[in-house]
Motif scaffolding. Structure first.
Motif, PDB file in Angstrom:
ATOM      1  N   ASN A  61      61.512   1.556  55.180  1.00  0.00           N
ATOM      2  CA  ASN A  61      61.660   2.613  54.188  1.00  0.00           C
ATOM      3  C   ASN A  61      62.385   2.020  52.979  1.00  0.00           C
ATOM      4  O   ASN A  61      63.546   1.628  53.072  1.00  0.00           O
ATOM      5  N   PRO A  62      61.724   1.888  51.821  1.00  0.00           N
ATOM      6  CA  PRO A  62      62.326   1.201  50.676  1.00  0.00           C
ATOM      7  C   PRO A  62      63.637   1.825  50.194  1.00  0.00           C
ATOM      8  O   PRO A  62      64.547   1.104  49.758  1.00  0.00           O
ATOM      9  N   TYR A  63      63.741   3.147  50.279  1.00  0.00           N
ATOM     10  CA  TYR A  63      64.984   3.798  49.854  1.00  0.00           C
ATOM     11  C   TYR A  63      66.139   3.433  50.784  1.00  0.00           C
ATOM     12  O   TYR A  63      67.226   3.078  50.323  1.00  0.00           O
ATOM     13  N   ILE A  64      65.897   3.494  52.096  1.00  0.00           N
ATOM     14  CA  ILE A  64      66.933   3.124  53.061  1.00  0.00           C
ATOM     15  C   ILE A  64      67.284   1.652  52.924  1.00  0.00           C
ATOM     16  O   ILE A  64      68.460   1.271  52.962  1.00  0.00           O
ATOM     17  N   ASP A  65      66.277   0.817  52.753  1.00  0.00           N
ATOM     18  CA  ASP A  65      66.503  -0.623  52.596  1.00  0.00           C
ATOM     19  C   ASP A  65      67.407  -0.897  51.397  1.00  0.00           C
ATOM     20  O   ASP A  65      68.378  -1.662  51.484  1.00  0.00           O
ATOM     21  N   TYR A  66      67.110  -0.257  50.264  1.00  0.00           N
ATOM     22  CA  TYR A  66      67.924  -0.438  49.053  1.00  0.00           C
ATOM     23  C   TYR A  66      69.349   0.073  49.260  1.00  0.00           C
ATOM     24  O   TYR A  66      70.328  -0.591  48.906  1.00  0.00           O
ATOM     25  N   LYS A  67      69.461   1.255  49.855  1.00  0.00           N
ATOM     26  CA  LYS A  67      70.769   1.882  50.056  1.00  0.00           C
ATOM     27  C   LYS A  67      71.653   1.030  50.971  1.00  0.00           C
ATOM     28  O   LYS A  67      72.841   0.816  50.685  1.00  0.00           O
ATOM     29  N   LEU A  68      71.079   0.531  52.063  1.00  0.00           N
ATOM     30  CA  LEU A  68      71.876  -0.241  53.017  1.00  0.00           C
ATOM     31  C   LEU A  68      72.213  -1.630  52.485  1.00  0.00           C
ATOM     32  O   LEU A  68      73.298  -2.154  52.762  1.00  0.00           O
ATOM     33  N   LYS A  69      71.325  -2.228  51.714  1.00  0.00           N
ATOM     34  CA  LYS A  69      71.652  -3.518  51.096  1.00  0.00           C
ATOM     35  C   LYS A  69      72.820  -3.361  50.119  1.00  0.00           C
ATOM     36  O   LYS A  69      73.702  -4.227  50.042  1.00  0.00           O
ATOM     37  N   SER A  70      72.838  -2.262  49.392  1.00  0.00           N
ATOM     38  CA  SER A  70      73.967  -1.987  48.491  1.00  0.00           C
ATOM     39  C   SER A  70      75.252  -1.804  49.279  1.00  0.00           C
ATOM     40  O   SER A  70      76.319  -2.287  48.884  1.00  0.00           O
ATOM     41  N   MET A  71      75.152  -1.110  50.422  1.00  0.00           N
ATOM     42  CA  MET A  71      76.314  -0.911  51.279  1.00  0.00           C
ATOM     43  C   MET A  71      76.810  -2.238  51.847  1.00  0.00           C
ATOM     44  O   MET A  71      78.007  -2.488  51.930  1.00  0.00           O
TER      45      MET A  71
END
Length: 368
Positions: free
Chosen positions: A200-210
């Motif tokens: 999921n690109p949104y989850i991937d982006y969010k967790l990489k930021s985290m």
């Protein structure tokens, strides 16, 4: 009222096994009613679980939304067992506050085994279960090796093992998956869900930021966090470890090794640095651009993993395994409810490709 609650306990457009979901929903409704009278501040449990468990049961909407995912998990994992429910040995692995164990007990599962690496949570979950008259049969604090040792010693074999948001925190996930077959000499059903869905690109982006926040920034101590949770930037922890054990390394070497050992615990950092000193080459480098873990506990901060690789490891260990999609809960907010209902429809139609939209993925397996 009951009919409305049942609707809120099922994912719209999700697939469920046909044989048990009705009884599980009835169990969840009874459990929700019991949870509505719980005052977490009066329970003698840790601040961590007063916050964590308290957040899960604070309102009726919260209780139903959280029980919704456990109904989904329990229905599928039990459907994979060819036994009456009162003969099933079920393990809630990485059970945390124990809500899934409570649902299994309310549902009348034969034996419920709770396990968690954090001993404080195991104690808290037992206290919560006791307060509701739904104490699990066994509570095992420890890692997978401790669980296997306890079960073997007591001649207990698991028929079903389930978890939610656990596998993305396990330090050596391949080793863990390879050992699951030791929980039973016979057939076994596995259902492990993770919200660290890299597809999921949104989850991937969010967790990489985290990940970057945990890696490079200090955090304040807050109410309800585990005492073992790191507050210092993870990169600084690794640097301190390397300087402590290898004071003769140059500052440039220390910085390079600090970066190269992201994702390792102290013992593995030392193995990597020892080999570097002997050969001039560090044998390890991070396989992912942002994944990081606490070098003292091995706890990954929402480990983004390739779901297909997890199935390959399980398949090599004697399981038939596959990845399926998780679904969105439906909140009371009308606009958000509409959007998530549409997403669930798309996820249901797309099959495995629905992981692109799914809030979590599920590792589903049966022992051959």
């Amino acid at each position: 009222m009951v009919k409305n609650s049942k609707r809120k306990l099922t994912y719209k457009f999700a697939k469920y096994p046909n044989d048990n979901i009705g009884e599980i929903l009835d169990s969840a409704i009874r459990l929700e009613n019991k949870l509505s009278s719980v005052d977490v501040n009066k329970l003698e449990i840790s601040e961590y679980n007063k916050r964590y468990f308290g957040d899960y049961i604070r309102t009726k909407e919260k209780r139903l939304m959280n029980l919704q995912k456990y109904c989904y998990i329990l229905s599928w994992v039990l459907s994979g067992v060819n036994k009456p429910k009162d003969k099933v040995v079920f393990m809630d692995h990485g059970g945390g506050h124990g809500l899934m164990s409570l649902l299994a007990m309310e549902h009348g599962v034969g034996m419920v085994v709770y396990s968690d690496i954090y001993s404080v949570s195991a104690e808290d979950a037992q206290k919560i279960g006791k307060s509701l008259g739904l104490e699990a049969d066994i509570y095992i604090p420890g890692e997978i090796d401790d669980v296997i040792q306890y079960l073997n010693k007591n001649m207990i074999e698991c028929d079903a093992v389930a978890s939610y948001d656990v596998i993305e925190h396990i330090y050596n996930i391949d080793d863990f998956l390879k050992k699951l077959h030791l929980l039973s000499s016979g057939n076994m059903s596995i259902f492990m869900a993770s919200a660290a869905n890299e597809r999921n690109p949104y989850i991937d982006y969010k967790l990489k930021s985290m990940h970057r926040v945990f890696e490079y920034r200090d955090r304040e101590k807050k109410y309800g966090r585990k005492p073992t949770d790191a507050t210092q930037a993870i990169i600084d922890l690794r640097r301190e470890i390397i300087v402590k054990y290898y004071p003769k390394l140059s500052s440039i070497e220390v910085e390079n090794l600090t970066k190269l050992t992201r994702g390792l615990v102290v013992s593995d950092i030392r193995i990597a640095v020892d080999e570097y000193i002997e050969t001039g080459i560090c044998p390890y480098k991070p396989l992912h651009p942002t994944n990081t873990c606490d070098p003292y506990t091995g706890n990954w901060f929402e480990h983004l993993m390739n779901p297909d690789q997890l199935t390959r490891v399980l398949s090599a260990s004697g399981f038939n395994s596959k990845i399926i999609c998780g679904y969105y809960s439906s909140p009371n907010n009308i606009a958000v409810h509409f959007i998530k209902t549409i997403l669930n429809l798309v996820i249901g139609v797309m099959g495995k490709k629905g992981l692109f939209f799914a809030p979590y993925f599920v590792l589903m397996a049966k022992k051959k």
